[in-house]
Design an enzyme around this catalytic site. Sequence first.
Site, mmCIF file in Angstrom:
data_model
loop_
_atom_site.group_PDB
_atom_site.id
_atom_site.type_symbol
_atom_site.label_atom_id
_atom_site.label_comp_id
_atom_site.label_asym_id
_atom_site.label_seq_id
_atom_site.Cartn_x
_atom_site.Cartn_y
_atom_site.Cartn_z
ATOM 1 N N GLY A 109 0.783 -1.235 0.000
ATOM 2 C CA GLY A 109 0.000 0.000 0.000
ATOM 3 C C GLY A 109 0.810 1.278 0.000
ATOM 4 N N THR A 110 2.037 1.241 -0.541
ATOM 5 C CA THR A 110 2.833 2.477 -0.544
ATOM 6 C C THR A 110 2.254 3.513 -1.507
ATOM 7 O OG1 THR A 110 4.425 1.550 -2.116
ATOM 8 C CG2 THR A 110 4.966 1.368 0.244
ATOM 9 N N ASN A 111 1.705 3.076 -2.642
ATOM 10 C CA ASN A 111 1.054 4.032 -3.544
ATOM 11 C C ASN A 111 -0.239 4.556 -2.934
ATOM 12 O OD1 ASN A 111 2.480 4.642 -6.072
ATOM 13 N ND2 ASN A 111 2.472 2.437 -6.360
ATOM 14 N N ARG A 149 -10.860 -13.688 -3.312
ATOM 15 C CA ARG A 149 -10.368 -13.804 -4.688
ATOM 16 C C ARG A 149 -11.104 -14.904 -5.422
ATOM 17 N NH1 ARG A 149 -4.053 -14.408 -4.187
ATOM 18 N NH2 ARG A 149 -4.609 -15.244 -2.184
ATOM 19 N N LEU A 189 -3.659 -7.004 -7.717
ATOM 20 C CA LEU A 189 -3.195 -8.094 -8.570
ATOM 21 C C LEU A 189 -4.296 -8.919 -9.212
ATOM 22 C CD1 LEU A 189 -0.182 -9.307 -6.389
ATOM 23 C CD2 LEU A 189 -0.164 -7.766 -8.365
ATOM 24 N N ASN A 240 -4.810 2.281 -13.483
ATOM 25 C CA ASN A 240 -3.864 1.350 -12.884
ATOM 26 C C ASN A 240 -2.451 1.900 -13.021
ATOM 27 O OD1 ASN A 240 -2.915 -1.223 -11.839
ATOM 28 N ND2 ASN A 240 -2.292 -1.721 -13.919
ATOM 29 N N HIS A 264 1.527 0.836 -13.359
ATOM 30 C CA HIS A 264 2.301 -0.329 -13.807
ATOM 31 C C HIS A 264 3.783 0.043 -13.867
ATOM 32 C CE1 HIS A 264 2.830 -4.233 -15.674
ATOM 33 N NE2 HIS A 264 3.683 -3.656 -16.497
ATOM 34 N N SER A 283 4.101 3.664 -15.682
ATOM 35 C CA SER A 283 2.975 4.172 -16.463
ATOM 36 C C SER A 283 1.697 4.109 -15.635
ATOM 37 C CB SER A 283 2.744 3.310 -17.713
ATOM 38 O OG SER A 283 3.918 3.168 -18.475
ATOM 39 N N ASP A 342 -3.228 -4.410 -19.056
ATOM 40 C CA ASP A 342 -2.236 -3.337 -19.294
ATOM 41 C C ASP A 342 -2.283 -2.780 -20.717
ATOM 42 O OD1 ASP A 342 -1.269 -3.629 -16.647
ATOM 43 O OD2 ASP A 342 0.127 -5.186 -17.261
ATOM 44 N N GLU A 387 6.703 5.965 -9.587
ATOM 45 C CA GLU A 387 5.273 5.712 -9.368
ATOM 46 C C GLU A 387 4.694 6.743 -8.409
ATOM 47 O OE1 GLU A 387 4.178 1.681 -8.375
ATOM 48 O OE2 GLU A 387 5.710 0.859 -9.717
#
Length: 191
Positions: A14-16, A61, A86, A103, A105, A137, A146, A175
């Site tokens: 969860g850093t982004n 999932r 993911l 998203n 990437h 990206s 993607d 990112e």
Amino acid sequence: MASAKITVLVSGSGTNLQRLMDVFSQGIIPNAEINLVVADRPCLGLERAKNAGIPTVMLTRGESLSRQLLEVVPQETSLIVLAGFLSILSEEFISRFENKIINIHPSLLPKYGGKGMWGIKVHEAVIENKEKYTGASVHYVTEGIDTGEVIVQKSLKIMPGESAEQLAKRVLELEYEILPEAVAKVLNSMC
């Protein structure tokens, strides 16, 4: 002006997500807030959201994941951000939120995208193929993995002898730069 509501989907550290929480709390992107964080597995990203007082949901999932998402994503959501998520989303879910899912990437798409290209695997492939440049990206999510239109992309030069792990750290810094930029760009285009 009403705040744009953003739902963030995570699978890992969860850093982004943290970067987005910081950007919103500091007012760098005004009139935007995270209304929900959804994970497809137990992960640190969920803990980050809980610690910040953001509502969270963990889904199961599998084939029913997108159906579960349709039930939990709040109606007022303006944008869905996949930040290290993911699981693959269904065509039904993607079409329901067309041009409202983005998203991040860790490559210069269209290179090194698609099935199986995530995390360290991307950086290993980049080094194995002796690329001179790589990057990150942010793109719109479409039915192809993607393959959606790139919103923001930034590159960096690969250093001689650099390992996949070293490269991954540098790409992650990119990112952190481009994800907020892409979110702001998409939200502005919705106005």
